[in-house]
Enzyme design. Structure first.
Site, short mmCIF file in Angstrom:
data_model
loop_
_atom_site.label_atom_id
_atom_site.label_comp_id
_atom_site.label_asym_id
_atom_site.label_seq_id
_atom_site.Cartn_x
_atom_site.Cartn_y
_atom_site.Cartn_z
N ARG A 1 0.83 -1.21 0.00
CA ARG A 1 0.00 0.00 0.00
C ARG A 1 0.87 1.26 0.00
NH1 ARG A 1 -1.89 1.58 4.50
NH2 ARG A 1 -2.40 -0.50 5.26
N TYR B 1 -14.11 19.17 -13.77
CA TYR B 1 -14.63 17.81 -13.89
C TYR B 1 -15.70 17.61 -12.82
CZ TYR B 1 -15.05 12.80 -13.84
OH TYR B 1 -15.56 11.54 -13.88
N ASP C 1 -5.67 20.19 -13.24
CA ASP C 1 -6.08 18.94 -13.87
C ASP C 1 -5.69 19.03 -15.35
OD1 ASP C 1 -7.51 16.86 -15.09
OD2 ASP C 1 -9.16 16.98 -13.65
N LYS D 1 -7.80 8.23 -19.09
CA LYS D 1 -8.14 8.86 -20.38
C LYS D 1 -6.96 8.72 -21.36
CE LYS D 1 -11.76 9.77 -17.97
NZ LYS D 1 -11.92 11.00 -17.21
C1 LIG Z 1 -12.32 11.40 -15.92
C2 LIG Z 1 -11.76 12.64 -15.33
C3 LIG Z 1 -11.43 12.72 -13.98
C4 LIG Z 1 -11.69 11.58 -13.01
O1 LIG Z 1 -10.86 10.50 -13.28
P1 LIG Z 1 -11.29 8.96 -13.00
O2 LIG Z 1 -10.11 8.23 -13.50
O3 LIG Z 1 -12.55 8.71 -13.74
O4 LIG Z 1 -11.49 8.84 -11.52
C5 LIG Z 1 -10.86 13.89 -13.51
N1 LIG Z 1 -10.66 14.94 -14.35
C6 LIG Z 1 -10.98 14.90 -15.64
C7 LIG Z 1 -10.74 16.10 -16.49
C8 LIG Z 1 -11.54 13.75 -16.19
O5 LIG Z 1 -11.86 13.72 -17.48
#
Ligand SMILES: *Cc1c(COP(=O)(O)O)cnc(C)c1O
Length: 393
Positions: free
Chosen positions: A59, A112, A185, A210
């Site tokens: 962990r 998001y 982000d 993504k």
């Molecule tokens: C999908 C997404 C997230 C969240 O990520 P997960 O892997 O689904 O938890 C955060 N920020 C953006 C811009 C996203 O597209």
């Protein structure tokens, strides 16, 4: 930094499209594997005192995370290894805990959706004060920065594709509070398109799910920083809250990263072509894509980004029903949420009940994949034409 398996070369630093291929390799030894192995072990040999950062237990750290963490840090230009998490939101949860109790979090209204829900719920519990801003309106954001603890940035935003003036907002946050932390982000753009640490951003967040992993087969997240004190806090959060990646998922993410440059190059080029054609289509009401000269974010995006990303949003006349019909008539585009995979996806964002009300009901978000662009356009154009004919008749 981790051993990359490259020989020291005179021509470092390498270009990002080389880094995605060459970073995170095992050391060059006779008969050693070219790819890092998947290590399945929940615990590691040791008998001395254990401190944060020690391997010790599965962990705290895992051999299988190291190659991806090294590669992502190199791509973002960070001096310390990235931190891999079980999902983008697990990473967001660690980053949001950088707001101290009673502090102030400033966040874009089109951040998001999951990050917004998380921030809203924490603020509702009285843990911190939340200020929601239109991130494209620099003066409005600056006015909201008094006493800021964490400025949360997203650019382009999801799904409105607004572009923030990132360097200006970073300086304004640091001027408002020298201790302020700026989190960005960078999921939509990827480090190939923009590198927030170079603008003074403290922590970069990725939904690795993504573009980085890129094949719609894993859910993972990551944080990247060059600040050792911040990294120690984020690592502590991961170790104690337990949002850790599985070894196989980490391996898949690195495997996907190898082709990131090719995928981004192709999908961005196609996104630009599709945005232009949508703009000229009589069955389309509005198009949002920072690559379009008419887009309000175009100038900023041109100055800040290498390309304009692979997400295109558009609105169709006829409201929610017409937008849903367009989605249902598409044969090649896959109707599904998420983005950044090799396959093209389409979604009416307001189908999610917690999507902000400022996102139009008739807005469709395209995640442009790597298929042939003429096939993608033929499918879009038949669906738009059919809906337009029905509405016109
Ligand atoms: C999908 C997404 C997230 C969240 O990520 P997960 O892997 O689904 O938890 C955060 N920020 C953006 C811009 C996203 O597209």
């Amino acid at each position: 930094m981790e051993e990359t398996g490259r020989k020291p070369t005179a021509h470092l630093p390498l270009a990002p499209d080389t880094v995605v291929v060459s970073s995170g390799r095992p050391p060059r030894e006779h008969d050693a594997p070219v790819n890092p192995p998947i290590v399945l072990s929940s615990t590691f040999h040791g008998s001395g005192p254990v401190v944060d950062g020690d391997r010790a237990y599965g962990r705290y750290s895992n051999v299988s995370w190291d190659p991806f963490e090294a590669a992502l840090a190199e791509l973002e230009g960070a001096e310390l290894p990235a931190l891999l998490f079980s999902s983008g939101l697990a990473a967001a949860s660690a980053a949001m805990e950088l707001v101290p109790p009673g502090g102030v979090l400033v966040i874009p209204r089109h951040a998001y959706q999951g990050s917004l829900v998380m921030a809203t719920e924490l603020a509702a519990k009285g843990i911190f004060e939340l200020r929601v801003v239109d991130i494209a309106e620099t003066e409005q954001v600056v006015a909201a920065l008094a006493g800021v603890s964490v400025l949360w940035l997203e650019s382009p935003t999801n799904p409105m594709l607004e572009i923030a003036d990132v360097p200006a907002l970073v300086s304004a946050a640091k001027a408002a509070n020298p201790e302020a932390v700026v989190v960005m982000d960078n999921t939509f753009a990827t480090p190939l398109v923009q590198r927030p640490l170079a603008w003074g951003v403290d922590v970069v967040l990725h939904s690795v799910t993504k573009y980085l992993a890129g094949h719609s087969d894993v859910v993972l997240g990551a944080l990247v920083t060059s600040n050792a004190a911040l990294r120690a806090k984020l690592l502590h959060h991961r170790s104690i809250h337990g949002g850790i990646a599985g070894p196989f998922e980490a391996w898949l993410a690195l495997r996907g990263l190898r082709t990131l440059a090719l995928r981004v190059e192709r999908s961005q080029a196609s996104a630009g072509i599709l945005a232009e054609r949508l703009l000229g289509h009589p069955g389309v009401e509005a198009v949002r894509y920072p690559g379009l000269p008419s887009d309000p974010g175009h100038q900023r995006a041109s100055a800040q980004m290498v390309g304009f990303g692979s997400i295109v949003c558009f609105q169709v006349p006829g409201g929610e029903a017409a937008a849903t019909e367009v989605v249902d008539r598409l044969a090649l585009w896959t109707p599904a949420t998420s983005l950044g995979g090799v396959e093209s996806l389409v979604e009416r964002r307001r189908r999610h009940s917690n999507e902000p009300r400022t996102v139009p009901e008739n807005l469709l978000r395209l995640s442009v994949g790597i298929e042939n662009v003429e096939d993608l356009w033929a499918d879009l154009s038949q669906a738009l034409g059919a809906v337009q004919d029905r509405l016109g008749s």
